[in-house]
Design a protein around this motif. Structure first.
Motif, short mmCIF file in Angstrom:
data_model
loop_
_atom_site.label_atom_id
_atom_site.label_comp_id
_atom_site.label_asym_id
_atom_site.label_seq_id
_atom_site.Cartn_x
_atom_site.Cartn_y
_atom_site.Cartn_z
N VAL A 27 -10.25 8.06 9.67
CA VAL A 27 -9.18 8.05 10.68
C VAL A 27 -8.47 6.69 10.65
CG1 VAL A 27 -8.60 8.32 13.11
CG2 VAL A 27 -10.45 9.68 12.12
N GLN A 28 -7.22 6.70 10.24
CA GLN A 28 -6.44 5.48 10.11
C GLN A 28 -5.87 5.04 11.46
OE1 GLN A 28 -3.12 5.98 7.46
NE2 GLN A 28 -2.58 3.79 7.42
N THR A 29 -5.97 3.74 11.77
CA THR A 29 -5.45 3.21 13.03
C THR A 29 -4.42 2.10 12.84
OG1 THR A 29 -7.28 1.63 13.19
CG2 THR A 29 -7.56 3.78 14.28
N ARG A 30 -4.23 1.65 11.61
CA ARG A 30 -3.30 0.55 11.31
C ARG A 30 -2.62 0.86 9.99
NH1 ARG A 30 -5.51 -5.49 9.81
NH2 ARG A 30 -3.57 -6.35 8.97
N PRO A 31 -1.32 0.60 9.89
CA PRO A 31 -0.62 0.94 8.65
C PRO A 31 -1.16 0.17 7.45
CG PRO A 31 0.95 0.53 10.42
CD PRO A 31 -0.39 0.11 10.94
N LEU A 32 -1.18 0.85 6.32
CA LEU A 32 -1.47 0.21 5.04
C LEU A 32 -0.13 -0.10 4.38
CD1 LEU A 32 -4.27 2.69 3.97
CD2 LEU A 32 -4.63 0.25 4.40
N THR A 33 0.14 -1.38 4.14
CA THR A 33 1.47 -1.76 3.68
C THR A 33 1.49 -2.36 2.29
OG1 THR A 33 1.28 -3.96 4.70
CG2 THR A 33 2.19 -2.19 6.07
N SER A 34 0.33 -2.56 1.68
CA SER A 34 0.28 -3.24 0.39
C SER A 34 -1.01 -2.89 -0.34
CB SER A 34 0.35 -4.76 0.58
OG SER A 34 -0.81 -5.22 1.26
N THR A 66 -11.43 3.96 10.67
CA THR A 66 -12.83 4.31 10.45
C THR A 66 -12.96 5.15 9.19
OG1 THR A 66 -13.23 4.29 12.83
CG2 THR A 66 -14.85 5.40 11.46
N VAL A 67 -13.88 4.75 8.32
CA VAL A 67 -14.07 5.43 7.03
C VAL A 67 -15.26 6.38 7.12
CG1 VAL A 67 -14.49 5.15 4.57
CG2 VAL A 67 -13.16 3.43 5.81
N ARG A 68 -15.05 7.64 6.79
CA ARG A 68 -16.13 8.61 6.72
C ARG A 68 -16.83 8.49 5.35
NH1 ARG A 68 -17.96 13.46 8.94
NH2 ARG A 68 -17.46 12.34 10.87
N ALA A 69 -18.15 8.34 5.39
CA ALA A 69 -18.96 8.21 4.18
C ALA A 69 -20.22 9.05 4.32
CB ALA A 69 -19.32 6.75 3.92
N TYR A 70 -20.67 9.60 3.21
CA TYR A 70 -21.91 10.38 3.16
C TYR A 70 -22.84 9.72 2.14
CZ TYR A 70 -18.81 13.86 5.24
OH TYR A 70 -17.89 14.51 6.03
N ARG A 71 -24.11 9.64 2.50
CA ARG A 71 -25.11 9.07 1.59
C ARG A 71 -26.01 10.18 1.05
NH1 ARG A 71 -29.93 6.25 0.59
NH2 ARG A 71 -29.64 4.07 -0.03
#
Length: 307
Positions: free
Chosen positions: A108-115, A55-60
């Motif tokens: 909040v990261q829930t899955r690895p970033l591999t590339s 989930t990405v936190r963003a502010y407008r």
């Protein structure tokens, strides 16, 4: 009150997910984050956008109408790092400021970033989830790499690209950056960590009495990232960017060789406006906020005047 729990504790290390070391580390970071966030204009909306990697936190910020500008921060900095720039950039258009996936912040990261493809994928999910059909993207430092990586791989919906002191983009990292990066992985006294922060920013204020500096220092100290090494873009990838692109390189930057970075950007970008600011360091957004505001707003206005 946040409804999405942060990653806290060593269990997330085994899953290769960015995480805060323990509850005390998260409490320190959250206090610094909230202090720095309070220096920004009040956002009109706070978003937690789901993607395939978390989930990405963003502010407008800013007005309701206009082509939005998406801001991508530097390493360990998060959305509050734009304190010096937000009011000016959001005066005439909507602005979204986000916390990068896998970095310190409230994403909040829930899955690895591999590339690098994964890095473009989560950012694409964010762009697709925003209500506007197109937007401009501005990135600083590793946020600049993230922005360029996005348009190289998935340019749909992007109107233009602005890169402030982009890391690992037009020049390889220097040995000085390697030294500074040790501050994010090795235990060291706070005074040494602050000196490293000041060094990478060309002598800018790195006192932890300053809210954004405190936030970055806490992110370096209290958070462990598990990110893939950024791919250095090829000549063909950069030359293939079919978007108006503004690049600002600081003449006192230690992140790359400034003259070589400028030369590569000017040689390869098909629609590039490339500026060398001799007195700027890597912390160009904080050192020259009025000039950044004027330059970026003029560039975006010119882009939007074109058919």
């Amino acid at each position: 009150m946040d409804t999405i729990a942060p990653n806290v504790g060593a269990a997330f290390r085994a899953d290769r997910l960015g995480h805060f070391h323990d509850a005390a580390a998260y409490a320190r970071y959250r206090q610094a984050y909230d202090r720095a966030l309070a220096t920004l204009p009040a956002p009109s909306a706070t978003l937690d956008v789901p993607t395939g990697f978390g989930t990405v936190r963003a502010y407008r910020f800013g007005p309701a109408d206009g082509v939005p500008l998406l801001l991508l921060p530097g390493r360990a900095a998060a959305a509050p790092m734009w304190e010096a720039n937000l009011a000016g950039l959001a005066r005439n258009r909507p602005v979204y400021a986000v916390d990068l996936m896998g970095e310190p912040g409230l994403s909040v990261q829930t899955r690895p970033l591999t590339s690098s493809e994964d890095q473009a994928a989560w950012l694409t999910s964010l762009v697709d989830a925003l209500p506007e059909p197109e937007l401009h993207v501005l990135g600083l430092s590793i946020g600049g790499w993230s922005a360029l990586n996005l348009v190289v791989r998935r340019p749909a919906g992007i109107r233009s690209l602005v890169l402030l002191e982009p890391a690992v983009t037009f020049g390889g990292i220097t040995w000085k950056v390697v030294v500074v990066s040790l501050g994010s992985v090795l235990p060291m006294p706070g005074a040494v960590r602050r000196r490293l922060l000041s060094w990478i920013s060309g002598g800018a204020d790195a006192s932890e009495d300053e809210p954004v500096a405190e936030l970055i220092a806490s992110g370096m100290r209290d958070f462990t990232a598990a990110l893939p090494r950024p791919d250095y873009p090829t000549d063909e990838q950069i030359a293939g960017i079919d978007l108006p692109t503004l690049v600002v390189i600081g003449g006192r930057s230690i992140i790359h060789n400034p003259e070589k970075a400028v030369a590569r950007a000017r040689r390869l970008l098909r629609h590039g406006t490339v500026e060398l600011w001799p007195e700027a360091s890597h912390a160009v957004n904080g050192e020259f906020p009025e000039r950044v505001e004027t330059t970026v707003n003029a560039f975006l206005a010119e882009v939007e005047r074109r058919p």
